[in-house]
Write a protein that holds these residues in place. Structure first.
Motif, short mmCIF file in Angstrom:
data_model
loop_
_atom_site.label_atom_id
_atom_site.label_comp_id
_atom_site.label_asym_id
_atom_site.label_seq_id
_atom_site.Cartn_x
_atom_site.Cartn_y
_atom_site.Cartn_z
N LEU A 246 -53.50 14.70 13.18
CA LEU A 246 -54.80 14.95 12.58
C LEU A 246 -55.66 15.90 13.41
O LEU A 246 -56.80 16.16 13.06
CB LEU A 246 -55.55 13.63 12.39
N LEU B 179 -65.03 5.70 7.98
CA LEU B 179 -64.50 5.78 6.61
C LEU B 179 -65.47 5.18 5.58
O LEU B 179 -65.72 5.82 4.56
CB LEU B 179 -63.13 5.11 6.52
N SER C 63 -53.48 9.77 5.43
CA SER C 63 -53.20 9.36 6.81
C SER C 63 -51.74 8.97 7.00
O SER C 63 -51.18 9.17 8.07
CB SER C 63 -54.10 8.20 7.21
N THR D 1 -49.71 12.48 7.13
CA THR D 1 -50.04 13.45 8.17
C THR D 1 -49.65 12.91 9.53
O THR D 1 -50.02 11.79 9.90
CB THR D 1 -51.55 13.75 8.16
N ALA E 64 -57.44 8.34 1.05
CA ALA E 64 -57.54 8.49 2.51
C ALA E 64 -56.35 7.85 3.21
O ALA E 64 -55.80 8.40 4.17
CB ALA E 64 -58.84 7.87 3.02
N MET E 65 -55.93 6.69 2.72
CA MET E 65 -54.76 6.03 3.30
C MET E 65 -53.50 6.86 3.07
O MET E 65 -52.67 7.01 3.97
CB MET E 65 -54.58 4.64 2.70
#
Length: 122
Positions: A52, A5, A46, A49, A42-43
């Motif tokens: 992934l 990341l 995540s 979802t 991004a958090m």
């Protein structure tokens, strides 16, 4: 896995800086805002979802094929002035990479439409 990341955020932040703010000097506040926005987005993705696997398949289908089969022979073709059998082999490799990329993206899309994956419910 721990450095993925930050490395990708670094690249994305640099591209955004060069694209949108190339004429301006470095600004620590802008740097902080872009980094925070990237990490929070991004958090958020995540957290929303469940699986992934499809995302990894799509990213792998596009970036891995491009990095392994398309970009190196494309650079060779661009840098070579004369046409030899190696140039034609590079074109074959580029064509093969595009076909593999297309098939991989289609298979990942079909898997996504069918709802196949590891985690079906969150």
């Amino acid at each position: 896995m721990l450095t993925t990341l930050p490395l990708e955020a670094f690249v994305c932040r640099e591209v955004m800086n060069l694209y949108y703010f190339s004429h301006e000097a470095f600004d620590p506040n802008r740097h902080l805002i872009l980094t925070t926005a990237l990490v929070i987005s991004a958090m958020g993705l995540s957290l929303l979802t469940c699986d992934l696997g499809i995302v990894f398949e799509l990213v792998g289908a596009t970036s891995a094929c491009a990095l392994a089969y398309i970009l190196p022979p494309l650079c060779y073709v661009k840098l070579t002035k004369r046409r030899t059998w190696e140039t034609y082999a590079a074109y074959v490799c580029i064509t093969f990479g595009c076909i593999v990329m297309g098939i991989s993206v289609l298979l990942a899309g079909a898997k996504m439409v069918r709802g196949e994956g590891g985690a079906q419910s969150c």
